[in-house]
Design an enzyme around this catalytic site. Structure first.
Site, mmCIF file in Angstrom:
data_model
loop_
_atom_site.group_PDB
_atom_site.id
_atom_site.type_symbol
_atom_site.label_atom_id
_atom_site.label_comp_id
_atom_site.label_asym_id
_atom_site.label_seq_id
_atom_site.Cartn_x
_atom_site.Cartn_y
_atom_site.Cartn_z
ATOM 1 N N LYS A 53 0.847 -1.210 0.000
ATOM 2 C CA LYS A 53 0.000 0.000 0.000
ATOM 3 C C LYS A 53 0.878 1.256 0.000
ATOM 4 O O LYS A 53 0.619 2.208 -0.727
ATOM 5 C CB LYS A 53 -0.932 0.005 1.213
ATOM 6 C CG LYS A 53 -2.077 -0.989 1.069
ATOM 7 C CD LYS A 53 -2.847 -1.210 2.362
ATOM 8 C CE LYS A 53 -3.841 -2.347 2.188
ATOM 9 N NZ LYS A 53 -4.457 -2.793 3.436
ATOM 10 N N GLN A 97 -4.581 -1.161 9.618
ATOM 11 C CA GLN A 97 -4.528 -2.506 9.043
ATOM 12 C C GLN A 97 -5.170 -3.522 9.997
ATOM 13 O O GLN A 97 -4.817 -3.592 11.174
ATOM 14 C CB GLN A 97 -3.066 -2.891 8.762
ATOM 15 C CG GLN A 97 -2.890 -4.237 8.099
ATOM 16 C CD GLN A 97 -3.465 -4.298 6.681
ATOM 17 O OE1 GLN A 97 -3.342 -3.357 5.906
ATOM 18 N NE2 GLN A 97 -4.112 -5.402 6.352
ATOM 19 N N ASP A 120 -11.003 3.073 3.930
ATOM 20 C CA ASP A 120 -11.381 1.656 3.866
ATOM 21 C C ASP A 120 -12.906 1.514 3.763
ATOM 22 O O ASP A 120 -13.407 0.416 3.508
ATOM 23 C CB ASP A 120 -10.898 0.942 5.140
ATOM 24 C CG ASP A 120 -9.882 -0.142 4.842
ATOM 25 O OD1 ASP A 120 -9.673 -0.430 3.654
ATOM 26 O OD2 ASP A 120 -9.314 -0.695 5.800
#
Ligand SMILES: NC(=O)c1ccc[n+]([C@@H]2O[C@H](COP(=O)([O-])OP(=O)(O)OC[C@H]3O[C@@H](n4cnc5c(N)ncnc54)[C@H](OP(=O)(O)O)[C@@H]3O)[C@@H](O)[C@H]2O)c1
Length: 299
Positions: A53, A97, A120
């Protein structure tokens, strides 16, 4: 044989559009999109995801910030970092994460990310917007957004008259995917572990989306002739043919046999997977445009 939908190629074209939007934003305002990724603990798979990422964010011309915290970090310490990132105007997107180590209340952390920085798409404000059909003012979670982009490459924007079946009803994927298909006018069935005669439910699908986490569960005779099959599953299985102790990744669909019946199908790896990270970059550049009160790019 089915047409194999190339997720790598589709993701590369999203990344190229994101990079263009990011360069143009910086040219107009002097502001680079900022993506902060937070990782807690030592899980190697999570570190691999976070590294890719970060690399991709740099490739897109973003300001990429990584916070790596030790396993013994407390809820309060992680919360304090999220609060700081929420308040930092140079940060447009925050990603924590998952999974977090077991001692965390993950949901409290995720829900504390400001909805406008929740790249997200997991905050209930963003989930609620999808549920009420508002696809324009929130941030859509990355894997369903990426899967939808692949569906639309095959069928166009309007899925009127098509039956879609989504296997899996998670908040992360199944529910938002069902809602996105519905918003595009498909007739949607959400299937799950309590669904009766799943094979015959699937045989009705013009668009079959599998997000279960069970290797090669969807067999040839579950697939309607000429269907579009989107395989979201990522399962690591033994691969003795590659040598002793070796493994490989497979999806939730038995790819070879399903390819003989479907019209189009995503492979694993190389299908939905690359789209997830591309849509994370897309969400970050969208968030940065909104923060600058500029019209948002479409992907
Ligand atoms: N490509 C990507 O970037 C990406 C991103 C996210 C997820 N994934 C992959 O997608 C898969 C699903 O992820 P998830 O987070 O949605 O998983 P999850 O939260 O574990 O949900 C799995 C869903 O599958 C259903 N299910 C389980 N066994 C079933 C069965 N035998 N028949 C029918 N339905 C069954 C469950 O039903 P119940 O609700 O009834 O328990 C649940 O709704 C995993 O392999 C994951 O690794 C990939």
């Amino acid at each position: 044989m089915a047409f194999v939908i190339d997720g790598k190629e589709a993701a590369a074209s999203v990344i190229s559009a994101v990079t263009e939007a990011s360069v143009s934003l910086e040219g107009k305002t002097g502001i680079k999109p900022g993506l902060a990724v937070v990782i807690v603990g030592e899980d190697p798979a999570s570190h691999a995801y976070v590294n890719s990422k970060g690399k991709m964010a740099k490739q897109c011309g973003f300001n990429s910030i990584q916070h790596t915290l030790p396993e013994e970090t407390t809820q309060e310490e992680l919360q304090a970092l999220v609060d700081t990132l929420n308040a930092d105007p140079a940060v447009h997107g925050i990603l924590v994460q998952l999974p977090l180590p077991k001692h965390f209340d993950s949901d409290a952390i995720i829900q504390s990310i400001l909805p406008e920085k929740d790249v997200d798409g997991l905050n209930i404000a963003n989930a609620g917007k999808i549920a009420t059909g508002d696809l324009d003012t929130g941030l859509i979670s990355c894997t369903p957004a990426g899967s939808m982009l692949l569906v639309k490459r095959v069928h166009g924007e309007d899925l009127s008259g098509l039956n879609a079946v989504v296997i899996g009803r998670s908040n992360l994927f199944g529910k938002p995917m069902g809602l996105l298909l519905l918003a595009a006018n498909a007739t949607v069935t959400m299937a799950h572990s309590r669904t009766k005669d799943l094979a015959s439910v699937c045989r009705n699908a013009d668009i079959l989306v599998a997000a279960v986490g069970r290797a090669e569960m969807v067999k040839r005779d579950w697939v309607k002739p000429d269907a579009t099959v989107i395989d979201v599953g990522i399962n690591r299985v033994p691969a003795p043919e590659k040598g002793e102790g070796k493994t490989k990744l497979v999806g939730d669909v038995a790819f070879a046999e399903a390819s003989e019946v479907a019209a189009s199908i995503t492979p694993v790896p190389g299908g939905v997977g690359p789209m997830t990270i591309a849509m994370l970059m897309a969400n970050t550049v969208i968030a940065a445009h909104r923060a600058c009160s500029l019209p948002v790019p479409k992907f």
